[in-house]
Motif scaffolding. Sequence first.
Motif, mmCIF file in Angstrom:
data_model
loop_
_atom_site.group_PDB
_atom_site.id
_atom_site.type_symbol
_atom_site.label_atom_id
_atom_site.label_comp_id
_atom_site.label_asym_id
_atom_site.label_seq_id
_atom_site.Cartn_x
_atom_site.Cartn_y
_atom_site.Cartn_z
ATOM 1 N N ASN A 68 54.938 56.014 37.556
ATOM 2 C CA ASN A 68 54.320 55.329 38.684
ATOM 3 C C ASN A 68 55.430 54.862 39.618
ATOM 4 O O ASN A 68 56.559 54.627 39.171
ATOM 5 C CB ASN A 68 53.528 54.103 38.223
ATOM 6 N N ILE A 69 55.102 54.690 40.876
ATOM 7 C CA ILE A 69 56.095 54.192 41.822
ATOM 8 C C ILE A 69 55.567 52.917 42.472
ATOM 9 O O ILE A 69 54.408 52.841 42.863
ATOM 10 C CB ILE A 69 56.474 55.257 42.872
ATOM 11 N N TYR A 70 56.433 51.903 42.534
ATOM 12 C CA TYR A 70 56.026 50.576 42.984
ATOM 13 C C TYR A 70 56.960 50.078 44.089
ATOM 14 O O TYR A 70 58.178 50.200 43.982
ATOM 15 C CB TYR A 70 56.087 49.580 41.833
ATOM 16 N N PRO A 71 56.406 49.442 45.130
ATOM 17 C CA PRO A 71 57.238 48.825 46.166
ATOM 18 C C PRO A 71 57.745 47.462 45.689
ATOM 19 O O PRO A 71 56.979 46.651 45.160
ATOM 20 C CB PRO A 71 56.275 48.672 47.349
ATOM 21 N N VAL A 72 59.024 47.219 45.872
ATOM 22 C CA VAL A 72 59.658 45.991 45.392
ATOM 23 C C VAL A 72 59.958 45.079 46.577
ATOM 24 O O VAL A 72 60.588 45.493 47.555
ATOM 25 C CB VAL A 72 60.960 46.306 44.629
ATOM 26 N N LEU A 73 59.507 43.842 46.490
ATOM 27 C CA LEU A 73 59.747 42.879 47.565
ATOM 28 C C LEU A 73 61.226 42.517 47.665
ATOM 29 O O LEU A 73 61.947 42.495 46.665
ATOM 30 C CB LEU A 73 58.940 41.606 47.312
ATOM 31 N N SER A 74 61.676 42.213 48.869
ATOM 32 C CA SER A 74 63.040 41.739 49.073
ATOM 33 C C SER A 74 63.170 40.322 48.515
ATOM 34 O O SER A 74 62.168 39.631 48.305
ATOM 35 C CB SER A 74 63.365 41.735 50.566
ATOM 36 N N PRO A 75 64.397 39.861 48.258
ATOM 37 C CA PRO A 75 64.568 38.500 47.745
ATOM 38 C C PRO A 75 63.932 37.445 48.646
ATOM 39 O O PRO A 75 63.325 36.482 48.159
ATOM 40 C CB PRO A 75 66.091 38.335 47.691
ATOM 41 N N GLU A 76 64.066 37.600 49.967
ATOM 42 C CA GLU A 76 63.497 36.638 50.911
ATOM 43 C C GLU A 76 61.980 36.610 50.810
ATOM 44 O O GLU A 76 61.357 35.538 50.787
ATOM 45 C CB GLU A 76 63.934 36.974 52.346
ATOM 46 N N ALA A 77 61.372 37.827 50.774
ATOM 47 C CA ALA A 77 59.911 37.900 50.676
ATOM 48 C C ALA A 77 59.431 37.355 49.336
ATOM 49 O O ALA A 77 58.403 36.674 49.254
ATOM 50 C CB ALA A 77 59.448 39.340 50.867
ATOM 51 N N TYR A 78 60.184 37.649 48.288
ATOM 52 C CA TYR A 78 59.849 37.154 46.945
ATOM 53 C C TYR A 78 59.792 35.622 46.937
ATOM 54 O O TYR A 78 58.842 35.017 46.424
ATOM 55 C CB TYR A 78 60.893 37.672 45.951
ATOM 56 N N LYS A 79 60.805 35.006 47.534
ATOM 57 C CA LYS A 79 60.862 33.538 47.558
ATOM 58 C C LYS A 79 59.733 32.969 48.415
ATOM 59 O O LYS A 79 59.088 31.979 48.047
ATOM 60 C CB LYS A 79 62.222 33.085 48.106
ATOM 61 N N ARG A 80 59.502 33.602 49.565
ATOM 62 C CA ARG A 80 58.486 33.075 50.491
ATOM 63 C C ARG A 80 57.098 33.147 49.892
ATOM 64 O O ARG A 80 56.335 32.165 49.920
ATOM 65 C CB ARG A 80 58.524 33.847 51.816
ATOM 66 N N TYR A 81 56.725 34.324 49.316
ATOM 67 C CA TYR A 81 55.377 34.460 48.760
ATOM 68 C C TYR A 81 55.204 33.629 47.487
ATOM 69 O O TYR A 81 54.113 33.144 47.194
ATOM 70 C CB TYR A 81 55.062 35.929 48.490
ATOM 71 N N SER A 82 56.284 33.461 46.732
ATOM 72 C CA SER A 82 56.208 32.612 45.537
ATOM 73 C C SER A 82 55.876 31.176 45.934
ATOM 74 O O SER A 82 55.072 30.496 45.283
ATOM 75 C CB SER A 82 57.530 32.638 44.770
ATOM 76 N N LYS A 83 56.488 30.724 47.045
ATOM 77 C CA LYS A 83 56.244 29.365 47.524
ATOM 78 C C LYS A 83 54.841 29.227 48.097
ATOM 79 O O LYS A 83 54.132 28.252 47.816
ATOM 80 C CB LYS A 83 57.295 29.006 48.580
ATOM 81 N N GLU A 84 54.420 30.241 48.898
ATOM 82 C CA GLU A 84 53.115 30.169 49.555
ATOM 83 C C GLU A 84 51.964 30.315 48.571
ATOM 84 O O GLU A 84 50.929 29.642 48.702
ATOM 85 C CB GLU A 84 53.010 31.269 50.625
ATOM 86 N N LEU A 85 52.124 31.205 47.579
ATOM 87 C CA LEU A 85 51.011 31.557 46.690
ATOM 88 C C LEU A 85 51.078 30.868 45.338
ATOM 89 O O LEU A 85 50.109 30.919 44.570
ATOM 90 C CB LEU A 85 50.969 33.075 46.488
ATOM 91 N N GLY A 86 52.232 30.289 45.028
ATOM 92 C CA GLY A 86 52.368 29.629 43.742
ATOM 93 C C GLY A 86 52.432 30.601 42.582
ATOM 94 O O GLY A 86 52.082 30.253 41.452
ATOM 95 N N ALA A 87 52.849 31.822 42.850
ATOM 96 C CA ALA A 87 52.973 32.855 41.810
ATOM 97 C C ALA A 87 54.227 33.671 42.092
ATOM 98 O O ALA A 87 54.561 33.939 43.247
ATOM 99 C CB ALA A 87 51.748 33.759 41.797
ATOM 100 N N THR A 88 54.931 34.049 41.020
ATOM 101 C CA THR A 88 56.144 34.849 41.190
ATOM 102 C C THR A 88 55.758 36.324 41.217
ATOM 103 O O THR A 88 55.373 36.895 40.197
ATOM 104 C CB THR A 88 57.140 34.575 40.050
ATOM 105 N N ILE A 89 55.867 36.934 42.396
ATOM 106 C CA ILE A 89 55.419 38.313 42.595
ATOM 107 C C ILE A 89 56.595 39.149 43.072
ATOM 108 O O ILE A 89 57.255 38.814 44.063
ATOM 109 C CB ILE A 89 54.275 38.383 43.617
#
Length: 498
Positions: A320-341
Amino acid sequence: MRIRFVKTICIIFILCLLTSNISFAAESQTENENYSDIDYLKSVMDMIRDRYKGNVTEEQLIESAINGMFSAMDQYTEFFDKKEADSFFSDIEGSYVGIGVRISSQTNDICVVEVFESSSAAKAGIIKGDIIVKINDVNVEGKTSEEVANLIRGKAGTKVNLGIMRPGQKQLLNIEVERSEVKINPVTYRIIDDIGYIKLDIFNSNSSINIIKALKEMDNNNISKLILDLRDNPGGELSQVIKIAEKFVPEGLITKLDFQSEKMEDELYYSKNKELKYKLVVLVNGLSASASEILAGAIQDTGAGVLVGTKTYGKGKVQNIYPVLSPEAYKRYSKELGATILDAYDLINNYDIIPSEDEIIGWAKITTGEYYTPKGRMIDGIGLDPDYYVENTYIVNGVDIRTIDTLSKQVRINVNDKSIDVLNAEKILKLLGYNIAKPDMIFDKESAAAVYEFQKDNGFYPYGVLDFATQQALNDKLENLILECDKQMAKALELLKK
């Protein structure tokens, strides 16, 4: 990239569907040892930043660390940066933005070896055998074909100017070509007497529709005996191999996919084909892999046809092939959504958020499972044994017949002309035993003398010019030579003529 990212949501890549909810989402970690591992990696990066006297960005360090982790797994698991991902998707999707030519680097020259039908290059007048000398006034002598391809490609609707050298033209031709989407057709076919022949190069997004077109042509000509050539086919999309298998495999199981993760249900694919139309021979070799082996294995197990050639590659794993978030996006969405994605597909599947191009650092291709043939065979590292083992002879008079292409019959070639057609003509002449010391792209006196002898021997007016009639005669000789050397093809024809 954003358009391509959205498009890939609906596309099946390699040998696995992108429909599962498997992700890189990290669970909340409270164990001290997990934090110590993270602290250790952070400390390594801090040390590099503090002591390395040179230029390196945090993103480069992170990409290198990711690449290192993926290199520890099997050979099929890897991490693509954005540029590498674009190239990968172009191969799988069977399309790219360019002008529609295939080029090759020959003796320090960039030669056009194929012009795709209905492409912008064809409409602009570029022909097979042209030598690309300049791109937008930049001299490309000594550049690799990949470097030149990157110069030619660009955004759809923009234009590129090519400086072309062509036999018979004393001055450089300047041809302006508009870039557009190019769809790659991996299927070629022809009819040999009453036997159909279909060659499939790869299972890209255009494969099944073009196989269907080829089969319609066979049906229109009442062809019931068929050779399916999967030699050198490295595989591709699962959806494509299933659609194609349904045309050849009788009602029943085609393949089973067995996944590692409990979050991914095993998948079984079936054919509903109740009436087989063709007496079938499938050609395979050591480079027939992955999706090719799914199709060949299903045909062999169900008795729908026989395999001729050599043992296949032996790739029984799926990715399978998966898109990986950048470190900045990872931190931002983790803060906004309360989940580490980490896996961007989680944003789509669970939060209905489509990340932008800048929020993707790259793509991870991971081995997630294995596939089995209808009889339950797992062929990874083993391959498929053909029903008729036949090896080919490729080297004749010091020339590898696989390196020869047919002559274009686009221009007459005289002494001192330079062309890829000269190289191919000299190889054919050398195969036939004429005096050619070393094939190259220059039509010199030695070349003209060999052509003169060939013309005299074959009933043409002998004058040492590579005219259209002589080019066609050489093409005919090449086809006969290929059939003589291609013992696998000869065996297939023999079996179907019984």
